[in-house]
Design an enzyme around this catalytic site. Structure first.
Site, mmCIF file in Angstrom:
data_model
loop_
_atom_site.group_PDB
_atom_site.id
_atom_site.type_symbol
_atom_site.label_atom_id
_atom_site.label_comp_id
_atom_site.label_asym_id
_atom_site.label_seq_id
_atom_site.Cartn_x
_atom_site.Cartn_y
_atom_site.Cartn_z
ATOM 1 N N ARG A 1 -0.124 -4.956 2.584
ATOM 2 C CA ARG A 1 -1.075 -3.946 2.133
ATOM 3 C C ARG A 1 -0.704 -3.581 0.703
ATOM 4 O O ARG A 1 0.230 -4.104 0.133
ATOM 5 C CB ARG A 1 -1.092 -2.709 3.038
ATOM 6 N N ASP B 1 3.601 2.797 6.535
ATOM 7 C CA ASP B 1 3.745 2.490 5.113
ATOM 8 C C ASP B 1 5.174 2.186 4.692
ATOM 9 O O ASP B 1 5.406 1.341 3.833
ATOM 10 C CB ASP B 1 3.242 3.669 4.265
ATOM 11 N N ARG B 2 6.144 2.905 5.257
ATOM 12 C CA ARG B 2 7.490 2.878 4.680
ATOM 13 C C ARG B 2 8.521 2.453 5.720
ATOM 14 O O ARG B 2 8.915 3.233 6.581
ATOM 15 C CB ARG B 2 7.840 4.260 4.113
ATOM 16 N N GLU C 1 -0.959 7.405 -7.370
ATOM 17 C CA GLU C 1 -1.541 6.059 -7.340
ATOM 18 C C GLU C 1 -2.479 5.792 -8.518
ATOM 19 O O GLU C 1 -3.643 5.430 -8.360
ATOM 20 C CB GLU C 1 -2.275 5.850 -6.016
ATOM 21 N N TYR D 1 -7.986 0.225 -0.874
ATOM 22 C CA TYR D 1 -7.559 0.554 -2.225
ATOM 23 C C TYR D 1 -8.270 -0.361 -3.229
ATOM 24 O O TYR D 1 -8.695 -1.470 -2.911
ATOM 25 C CB TYR D 1 -6.049 0.359 -2.375
#
Length: 469
Positions: free
Chosen positions: A118, A151-152, A277, A406
């Site tokens: 991603r 995500d992490r 971002e 995104y």
């Protein structure tokens, strides 16, 4: 001297003369061949300047040596002097965007070993463009792909391939990262790679393949960066980083890096209330970024970076057709150029825009509520006039029935101008598609054009029923 001695003497003299003549012929042959093949001579560059290569004209006894054309012999080439990029050319004038690249990663994953990714982006050096993404430490057809919506994790790495090449098993893992940015300063690649604990992450600065510097979390709340390319001007690169709340006040700082070493850090200033971002592009002699306000505004923040004195200013895109998701419908959305509009500001998605005189080009999801569809258009007065809503040159990139994600900008230097391009992340899998346990993406890429163009839609295109669970 008797006859035998005469014969021996004459023979010796003749042999000596023949030997000398033979050696002279060899010397002449070597000299001729050497002069023939040495067609160009390169002077050493002085003061970092390129010196022209000139033909050598040689005269010997009024005999001109003429060089042959159309030979298959490789000519000696002048070494190119590598210089920092300065992005001083004007921005290309465009009528819209034309298709450039699509990697089809999810479709290929149905029958091949392709990474789960991603947060993709694109950036170019002088010669080629590359696609980047944050891998999940697994391929899609692998049980480790379960629950990759997170995500992490410590297994995430920054992947790098030539644009259009999906992230296969041979893909280079540039660094350990669950947030990143990359850019080329004209001499080498800089990668900003963030990983570690949410409350104490580390950003590593890798230049020309070597770790040069690092910085730790300054607010102990998910240090993060752009998820798209940084920008370098005359050897100084700049990247926007945020640490702090994703739904409240956070601490955004702009870092200046030279060959991987942090040389200055500036705090965010101006009227932007929340910045994440960022999608940045060179606007010589400075850098301009269009970002995500995840707290108060569905209109996008603008960050202007002065590369000479490290000063920062910020505001919001003036266009009343706002770029974030979720957002109000276009009839009721607003922006006054200076402040967040307080319209569905909580949450958001990475996006982009860029100024074109008083106007603004921008991209956004077609859905005002979900990451579905994607469109681009130009807003007349959208850079200078508060709440401007006159839209022209609209294009559909992904139809509203298909997922997007995104998006971000990257710049490409041409012979006479700098072109703006963008990519769209095409997310598949969880949360929306619950038949599978993974979350991944492919990308589609468009670039500005001064020509004409048609219509279409370029979704991910994978049939979820064909995919590994």
């Amino acid at each position: 001297m008797n006859p035998n001695q005469k014969i021996i003497t004459i023979g010796s003299v003749s042999l000596t003369i023949a030997t000398v003549c033979f050696l002279m012929q060899i010397a002449i042959l070597v000299t001729t061949v050497t002069l023939h093949f040495k067609q160009y001579e390169c002077d050493s560059p002085a003061s970092n300047q390129v010196m022209p290569c000139e033909p050598i004209i040689i005269e010997r006894n009024i005999t001109e040596i003429v060089y042959l054309n159309n030979t298959t012999i490789d000519k000696e080439k002048c070494p190119k002097v590598v210089e920092y990029r300065n992005w001083s050319k004007p921005q290309c004038q465009i009528t819209g965007f034309a298709p450039f690249s699509k990697d089809n990663s999810i479709r290929l994953s149905a029958g091949g070993d392709i990474w789960v990714t991603r947060e993709p982006y694109v950036s170019c050096d002088h010669g080629k463009c590359y696609q980047f993404a944050l891998g999940q430490g697994t391929t899609l057809d692998n049980k480790h792909s379960n629950d990759t919506i997170h995500d992490r994790i410590p297994h995430r790495t920054l992947l790098m391939n030539e644009l259009g090449v999906p992230f296969h098993l041979g893909t280079r893992q540039v660094c350990i990262a669950w947030s990143s940015s990359s850019c080329h300063d004209g001499k080498a690649w800089l990668h900003v790679c963030i990983t570690g604990d949410d409350k104490n992450a580390t950003a590593s600065f890798i230049y020309d393949g070597r770790l040069v510097d690092s910085i730790g979390s300054w607010s102990q709340n998910i240090l993060r960066t752009q998820e798209s390319e940084c920008v370098c001007i005359n050897g100084t690169c700049t990247v926007v980083m945020t640490d702090g709340s994703a739904s409240g006040r956070a601490d955004t700082r702009i870092l200046f890096i030279e060959e991987g070493k942090i040389v200055h850090i500036s705090p965010l200033s101006g009227s932007a209330q929340h910045v994440e971002e960022c999608s940045c592009y060179p606007r010589y002699p400075g850098v301009r970024c269009i970002c995500r306000d995840n707290w108060k505004g569905s209109n996008r923040p603008v960050v202007d970076i002065n590369m000479e004195d490290y000063s920062i200013d910020s505001s919001y895109v003036c266009s009343g057709l706002v770029g974030d998701t979720p957002r109000n419908d276009d009839r009721s959305s607003n922006s006054n150029c200076r402040n967040p509009n307080n319209e569905r500001g909580n949450q958001g998605v990475k996006g982009w825009a860029f100024d074109n005189g008083d106007d603004v080009w921008m991209g956004r999801t077609i859905s005002k509520d979900l990451r579905s569809g994607y469109e681009t258009f130009k807003v007349i007065g959208g850079w200078s006039t508060p709440n401007s809503k006159s839209q022209i040159n609209r294009q559909v990139i992904v139809d509203s029935d298909n997922r997007s994600g995104y998006s971000g900008i990257f710049s490409v230097e041409g012979k006479s101008c700098i072109n703006r391009c963008f990519y769209v992340e095409l997310i598949r899998g969880r949360k929306q598609e619950t038949r599978v346990w993974w979350t991944s993406n492919s990308i589609v890429v468009f670039c500005g054009t001064s020509g004409t163009y048609g219509t279409g839609s370029w979704p991910d295109g994978a049939n979820i029923n064909f995919m590994p669970i």
